[in-house]
Design an enzyme around this catalytic site. Structure first.
Site, short mmCIF file in Angstrom:
data_model
loop_
_atom_site.label_atom_id
_atom_site.label_comp_id
_atom_site.label_asym_id
_atom_site.label_seq_id
_atom_site.Cartn_x
_atom_site.Cartn_y
_atom_site.Cartn_z
N ASP A 443 67.83 8.83 -34.37
CA ASP A 443 69.15 8.27 -34.05
C ASP A 443 69.54 8.72 -32.65
OD1 ASP A 443 71.48 6.89 -34.41
OD2 ASP A 443 72.28 8.17 -35.99
N GLU A 446 69.01 6.15 -27.43
CA GLU A 446 68.99 5.16 -26.34
C GLU A 446 68.63 5.77 -24.97
OE1 GLU A 446 70.51 3.76 -29.79
OE2 GLU A 446 71.46 5.39 -28.68
N ASP A 522 74.84 0.57 -36.20
CA ASP A 522 76.18 0.60 -36.81
C ASP A 522 76.79 -0.80 -36.91
OD1 ASP A 522 75.66 3.27 -36.71
OD2 ASP A 522 77.06 3.70 -35.08
#
Length: 786
Positions: A443, A446, A522
């Protein structure tokens, strides 16, 4: 100084989230200062185009065509893929390609063309280059699939990275797909799409772009054929798409257009042509076979940010067991960490985590751990200490370690573009395995760094190794998560060589399928979020990432019982079937939505359990062919325009067609059927395609159809393997593939081929082998005979 940034700073300070708010404000200004010093100023630029052809040098698979101000290298590989690179660019180095470059096709011919141009002639494709540098890709019959106009570069006068633009034209009837995970797809309408992996910072819906996984990969489907185009540059960029218009027989068609602008990197491109299946197979041969998940990862998985303790995990698991609901994995989010620090455990709330993991494993349930890349930069943090010892963390242009703010507070970030750092990081998973975890979800990679304003990521001037070439975050950003996934996957291969790693990642880039899959991130709770979930899975599959799925129920908010159930029913037919929600969202356990929803969810769960052998077969076939589990309706007939425009229905493999309910209050829905006979899997009523049918879609189920003649491996009532055969139409035959699986081991089992034949009122099923036909080794159940 931007006035909007000042306003954001003030609002953050006054928002009441004082400690973190002040940290993120300082982080944002720090990031801006680092870039002000470390990024080269953008001064005067000089525009350049290729010019005219001056000479040609034939070579293996093609050759080099020289222009007055550039040169173009073209190579056709033995697998039919076409590569071209401007300004001397070759296929390597590349983060997308796996196993080096494919061999050039020795049969390819480079020969003169009309008006001073040249053409490369291969078995499956002809590439024509005009004297000014336009590149045209044609079928062997001479039909143009795409035309790239001469590119244009803007070079800094004082030296540095050139940015570039490539304009392309496709057929007027063409449709665009791909570009990674896009919430507004799967068909990409007119608009601008950014190529920069982005944490939107909130739950997203169909209108949000870009998202976590962007790729410069387009699949273009037209009457004349299908082609995939990949521009191999990791830099920030934009893609502007404009669908074409046909002139209603007047001959004045307007071509579809694509404009690609990149801030840097080489201008190089791969093109693959053929059927969708052939194109994805060629793409997988270039970028790597998809990782094969362990069998349990194809079952139902339950997650939540906020389980909070071992007692809560046991309570949730007991709830599934008491209600006899299948459950294959439980995911622990960042709240199981000690102060949110990666590779740690909160010993107060999870004092006996290995014992809990062992108890769950005995019941057939695995534990999956979240893993974030950010490392808390404090003395006493073992990961920070060991990473510092091997110089693992990203630095700025002045040589200082780049800091950011994430869940644990002030943090630093490993540079996964360095082989030494990947080796160090991969070894850290030994702690996770020791705690009993069997799988991992990456997670915040990026990477995300909280900032009160500006981009939620590292400074663009941050330095990266880039495999020894050196560069900055402008080039490394989009492949940061890909390299983190490689580090984790390779580490797990060494630590547990007998088991297939299970790893999926929020962010990634072309080639990420080599190390696992991804999920929606999300996605917002709501009917638009439900529709976006399907778009993401379909689009990612067409970019070569077959294993993905959404947060069932949406990440935020509290879904209505109807929305939750419809999301759950869709998720039961997607590769990654996982319920998940944020810390402040409503519950996601099926029994929290009332007795009726519970019973209907039970049906979906049991059907998923029954279809696990089919999902496992699809996983093996994806590894061997690159074909996604979830396929658009036009997969087998891309020339059918009605199917090309259908976005609310999908194929699960070749055998099943799934029509989820994506709108509130619906108890019937129209379903577009491809050519052939299709059976409703509940009523066994037969429908003939192509065409549209109106069918019941009660709250208890979503419409699912089986192709006539399909042979589907399923779990029988006794838990053993069984073949479910849907009767072929009279005078027709059918069939299917089955790949029996070893569960977690690396065995590559043989593909079993079955044929179903209609003989009068009976259906006969045989297993086809090299030495002839044989009786199936499993029980056979024929359906659709009335």
């Amino acid at each position: 100084m931007d006035g909007r940034d000042l306003v954001r700073s003030v609002s953050v300070v006054g928002s009441g989230r004082a400690a973190r708010g002040l940290r993120t404000m300082r982080a944002a200004w720090r990031r801006r200062r680092i870039d002000a010093v470390g990024l080269p100023p953008r001064g005067a630029e000089r525009a350049r185009v290729p010019g005219q052809v001056t000479s040609v040098a034939p070579g293996p698979g093609g050759g080099v065509i020289r222009f007055s101000r550039s040169e173009l290298r073209i190579t056709v590989a033995v697998n039919g893929a076409v590569f071209w690179g401007w300004d001397g660019a070759g296929p390597q180095p590349s983060y997308a390609l796996a196993g080096g470059c494919p061999e050039p096709d020795p049969r390819v011919v480079l020969e003169p063309d009309k008006d001073g141009g040249w053409r490369v002639v291969a078995e499956r494709v002809t590439v024509t280059v005009s004297r000014h540098g336009a590149v045209e890709v044609c079928t062997p019959g001479g039909v143009t699939l795409r035309r790239d106009l001469p590119p244009r570069w803007w070079e800094p006068v004082d030296g540095g990275t050139a940015r570039w633009m490539q304009r392309s034209e496709v057929a007027a009837d063409a449709r665009f797909f791909g570009l990674g995970g896009r919430a507004s797809g799967p068909r990409l309408r007119d608009g601008t799409y950014r190529l920069w992996n982005t944490d939107p910072g909130r739950a997203f819906g169909p209108g949000d772009d870009p998202l976590y996984v962007t790729m410069p990969v387009q699949l273009v489907v037209a009457d004349a054929g299908t082609h995939l185009v990949f521009h191999d540059s990791t830099w920030d960029g934009t893609v502007v798409l404009r669908e074409g218009e046909e002139g209603a027989g007047s001959g004045h068609d307007r071509a579809g257009r694509c404009e690609l602008r990149m801030d840097g990197g080489p201008l190089r491109c791969w093109v693959m042509v053929g059927t969708p299946a052939r194109v994805l197979h060629t793409w997988a041969s270039l970028t790597g076979a998809p990782a094969l998940p362990p069998a349990w990862a194809l079952g139902h998985q339950h997650a939540r940010w906020g389980f909070g303790s071992e007692q809560e995990v046991r309570r949730i698991v007991a709830g599934y067991q008491e209600r006899e609901l299948p459950l294959d994995a439980v995911h622990l989010d960042i709240d199981h960490y000690d102060d949110h620090q990666v590779f740690t455990v909160d010993q107060e709330r999870f004092p006996k985590l290995p014992q809990l993991a062992e108890e769950l494993r005995r019941d057939g349930i695995r534990l999956v751990s979240i893993v974030d890349p950010a490392v808390k930069a404090v003395p006493g943090n073992a990961v920070y200490a060991s990473g510092s010892a091997v110089d693992a963390f990203v630095r700025d242009a002045s040589g200082r370690t780049v800091g950011g703010v994430v869940w644990a507070g002030e943090s630093v970030f490993p540079d996964f573009t360095h082989a030494r750092v990947r080796k160090w990081w991969g070894a850290l998973y030994e702690e996770r395995l020791g705690q009993g975890f069997a799988g991992f979800w990456h997670d915040m990679n990026e990477p995300t760094s909280f900032n009160a304003f500006g981009e939620l990521t590292l400074p663009r001037s941050a330095r990266h190794a880039l495999e020894g070439r050196g560069g900055d975050h402008r080039e490394a950003h989009n492949v940061y998560a890909l390299c983190m996934a490689r580090a984790g996957y390779e580490g797990l291969r060494e630590l547990s060589p007998g088991e297939r790693p299970f790893l999926f990642s929020r962010s990634g880039w072309a080639g990420m399928q080599r190390y696992g899959g991804t999920w929606s991130g999300d996605v917002a709770t709501g009917w638009p979020g439900l529709r976006a979930s399907l778009s993401l899975v379909l689009g990612l599959g067409l970019c070569g990432v077959p294993y993905s799925g959404p947060d069932v129920g949406g990440f935020d908010g509290s879904p209505s019982p109807e929305l939750y159930l419809r999301w759950f029913q869709l998720g039961a037919y997607l590769p990654l079937f996982r319920t998940h929600a944020s810390l402040r969202a409503g519950r996601r356990e099926p029994w929290e939505f009332g007795t009726e929803v519970l019973e209907h969810a039970r049906v979906a769960l049991l059907e998923r359990r029954r279809l696990l052998p089919y999902f496992m077969t699809l996983a093996h076939l994806a590894r061997r062919t690159g074909a996604p589990y979830v396929r658009p309706l036009w997969w087998g007939a891309p020339e059918d325009r009605a199917l090309r425009d259908c976005e609310d229905t999908f194929l699960l493999g070749d055998a099943l067609l799934v029509a989820p309910v994506l709108d509130p209050g619906a108890d019937r829905r129209a379903v577009q059927l491809p050519r052939g006979r299709w059976y409703d899997t509940v009523t066994e009523q037969a429908y003939e395609g192509p065409g549209q049918v109106l069918v019941d879609a009660p709250l208890s189920r979503i419409p699912v159809f089986a192709r006539a003649g399909a042979v589907i491996p399923v779990r029988g009532a006794d838990g053993g393997p069984e073949l479910e055969v849907w009767a072929p139409a009279r005078g027709r035959t059918g069939g299917g593939l089955v790949v029996p699986d070893a569960g977690v081991a690396w065995d590559e089992p043989e593909i079993e081929r079955y044929v179903a034949r209609r003989q009068g009122p009976r259906v006969v099923v045989t297993r086809e082998r090299e030495d002839g036909s044989a009786e199936p080794p499993f029980p056979v159940r024929v359906r659709g005979l009335g």
